[in-house]
Design a protein around this motif. Structure first.
Motif: not given
Ligand SMILES: CC(=O)Nc1ccn([C@@H]2O[C@H](CO)[C@@H](O)[C@H]2O)c(=O)n1
Length: 105
Positions: A7, A9, A12, A15, A42, A44-45, A49-51, A54
């Motif tokens: 994963s 990050s 936001e 993203s 994966e 995430f923000t 932590n929002i998906k 991919d």
């Protein structure tokens, strides 16, 4: 052997550019340079932590902060001064960095 990370990050605010395929690289420090080309990761923000989506890692290449140029800014989907400003804030006094390139899956 170190575990291969699965994963990553992103801020936001950046993203959506990853999810839309406009942002195709990220520049990170030594602690995040262990992604492996060909593996799926994966996204995430960071703040919430929002998906997001991919991605598949395409390459991980060392770069010095002083070498970052317009070519990287274009792939980051950021103006060069803004990119360098963000990187110096996240990684203060760090010259050795890594360009991680990826594609959407
Ligand atoms: C935990 C952590 O460090 N998260 C980061 C770090 C960096 N970045 C972005 O990557 C590029 C190069 O640094 C620029 O676009 C940065 O804004 C990010 O989104 N999230």
């Amino acid at each position: 052997m170190k575990d291969v990370p699965t994963s990553i990050s992103f801020f936001e605010m950046l993203s959506p550019f990853v999810a839309s395929g406009k942002k195709t690289i990220t520049i990170r420090d030594e602690s995040e340079c262990h992604y492996v080309p060909g593996t799926q990761v994966e996204v995430f923000t960071l703040e919430t932590n929002i998906k997001v989506c991919d991605i598949e890692i395409e390459s991980v290449e060392p770069i010095l902060f002083s070498e970052i140029n317009e070519f990287h800014a274009e792939q980051e989907y950021l103006p060069l001064p803004k990119l360098k400003q963000i990187i110096s804030k996240v990684y203060p006094n760090t010259e050795q960095l890594y360009v991680i390139s990826y594609k959407l899956v």
